[in-house]
Design an enzyme around this catalytic site. Structure first.
Site, PDB file in Angstrom:
ATOM      1  N   GLY A 344       9.163 -31.527 -36.393  1.00  0.00           N
ATOM      2  CA  GLY A 344       9.302 -31.630 -34.952  1.00  0.00           C
ATOM      3  C   GLY A 344       8.052 -32.229 -34.329  1.00  0.00           C
ATOM      4  O   GLY A 344       7.371 -33.047 -34.940  1.00  0.00           O
ATOM      5  N   GLU A 345       7.761 -31.833 -33.104  1.00  0.00           N
ATOM      6  CA  GLU A 345       6.589 -32.291 -32.345  1.00  0.00           C
ATOM      7  C   GLU A 345       6.693 -33.741 -31.877  1.00  0.00           C
ATOM      8  O   GLU A 345       5.908 -34.180 -31.057  1.00  0.00           O
ATOM      9  CB  GLU A 345       5.281 -32.133 -33.137  1.00  0.00           C
ATOM     10  CG  GLU A 345       4.972 -30.735 -33.606  1.00  0.00           C
ATOM     11  CD  GLU A 345       3.682 -30.651 -34.393  1.00  0.00           C
ATOM     12  OE1 GLU A 345       2.931 -31.667 -34.479  1.00  0.00           O
ATOM     13  OE2 GLU A 345       3.401 -29.581 -34.954  1.00  0.00           O
ATOM     14  N   GLY A 346       7.619 -34.518 -32.435  1.00  0.00           N
ATOM     15  CA  GLY A 346       7.672 -35.951 -32.196  1.00  0.00           C
ATOM     16  C   GLY A 346       7.170 -36.757 -33.376  1.00  0.00           C
ATOM     17  O   GLY A 346       7.080 -37.991 -33.310  1.00  0.00           O
TER      18      GLY A 346
END
Length: 387
Positions: A344-346
């Site tokens: 996740g997080e980008g």
């Protein structure tokens, strides 16, 4: 009950279908470039889609880029769906603004700006974090309610969270961003994502509920049952949304409201913000690179609100989460990267950014056969030698 708002309605009204003439021009230009037609595979498809989004060929280069990491907590955490404590959400927000997370490293590598948005962290952030220049404090609520006991959000909360995403995207574009990247942080948010994916696709909970941060088999089985319970509780809203017509040629308030009601029922504040972020990117005609399963589930809601939003979306990667592959199929997107990521997080979207930029750069910089003086038999040799 009023689910939408003036800002949401205005944003949706600004979204247009892809420009067919620009897409035809991009395909034609690709065929004239000094390479065999189709030899750049999916990158050619990306370049054509972004031309359609921009309404011109070649489309603007998607640079600079900005990633928005929307952070929020989830009431369903109380159901034992993850061994990670909720405190980790706030701790990771501090890590983001300090520049110590993987998203920061990847963003630095590709020259993308990182903005962290507290849309629903369940505690007040420490003063030094809240005052950090990379943080936007836009808290709508201190996390969501438990979706197995009732709606995760009220109508007002889901509206405000979507508006946070819209405002964030608009501000980044106004500051010069020409490519938007979705990021997220929230312990237990893959549980809400699985519920959204099942609600939007009709797939069974066991088909779309993954292991998230790496939970053990008993916790995974518990997570599936929690998703099943949430879907059963909110079946009326889910059925109502699925029965809404999907007409790309018009914008229907019932369609929008049905999607927002399901989002409020089983989604998260960061899902709502990301949906708004995607809608605003499409309205601004700026490409939005989607990260993993959190962004994918939010994109399902954005597409249910306005199907033409997909003209702006690029799938950065395919997550290891089981529901993400199904999401991409439902959205008709092909991932650019498949590295078995599940952070996740980008992070996956940031890895794909150079590929998206390269796809457009080809239209700007590669010579055509005519301009390069390659014609007739020479062109045939060129094509054969490149196979």
């Amino acid at each position: 009950m009023t689910w939408g708002s003036d800002l949401i309605s205005q944003t949706v009204a600004g979204i247009r279908p892809p420009d067919a003439e620009a897409m035809r021009a991009a395909r034609s230009h690709q065929e004239r470039l000094t390479k065999p037609p189709g030899s750049l595979g999916r990158l050619e498809e990306v370049s054509v889609r972004l031309a359609g989004l921009a309404g011109e060929c070649p489309p603007p280069l998607p640079a600079p880029a900005a990633v928005a990491v929307f952070a929020a907590d989830h009431g369903v955490h109380a159901q034992g769906v993850t061994p990670w404590p909720q405190e980790v959400t706030a701790q990771m927000v501090a890590n983001f603004v300090a520049g110590g997370a993987v998203v920061n490293a990847f963003a630095g590598q590709v020259g993308a700006e990182v903005t962290v948005v507290d849309v629903g962290v369940c505690v007040d952030l420490p003063a030094h974090v809240a005052a950090a220049p990379g943080l936007l404090s836009r808290k709508v609520a201190y996390g969501t309610a438990d979706m197995t006991q009732g709606p995760a959000m009220t109508a007002g909360q889901v509206r405000r969270a979507v508006e946070v995403g819209i405002d964030t995207a608009r501000a980044l574009v106004a500051a010069g961003a020409r490519c938007l990247i979705t990021g997220d942080m929230g312990i237990a948010n893959t549980t809400a994502s699985a519920a959204l994916i099942a609600a939007c696709t009709g797939l069974a909970p066991e088909e779309v509920t993954g292991v998230g941060t790496g939970i053990d088999p008993p916790t995974h089985a518990r997570k599936i049952e929690v998703v099943r319970a949430a879907l059963a509780r909110h079946q009326r809203a889910i059925t109502s949304m699925r029965e809404q017509p999907r007409d790309h040629g018009r914008r229907d308030h019932g369609q929008r409201d049905g999607a927002l009601e399901v989002l409020a029922a089983v989604g998260g504040l960061e899902h709502a913000a990301i949906a708004g972020f995607i809608l605003a990117g499409a309205a601004c005609r700026v490409p939005v690179i989607l990260d993993g399963v959190i962004a994918g589930s939010a994109a399902l809601i954005a597409a249910a609100i306005e199907p033409n939003v997909m003209a702006a979306c690029v799938a950065g990667h395919r997550s290891m989460e089981s529901g993400h592959a199904a999401t991409l199929v439902h959205l008709g997107l092909h991932p650019l990267v498949d590295l078995e990521l599940r952070l996740g997080e980008g992070t996956g979207a940031l890895l794909a950014l150079p590929l998206v930029q390269s796809a457009v750069r080809v239209l700007h910089e590669v010579a055509t056969f005519d301009s390069a003086g390659v014609t007739g038999d020479q062109r045939s040799v060129e094509l054969e030698g490149s196979a």
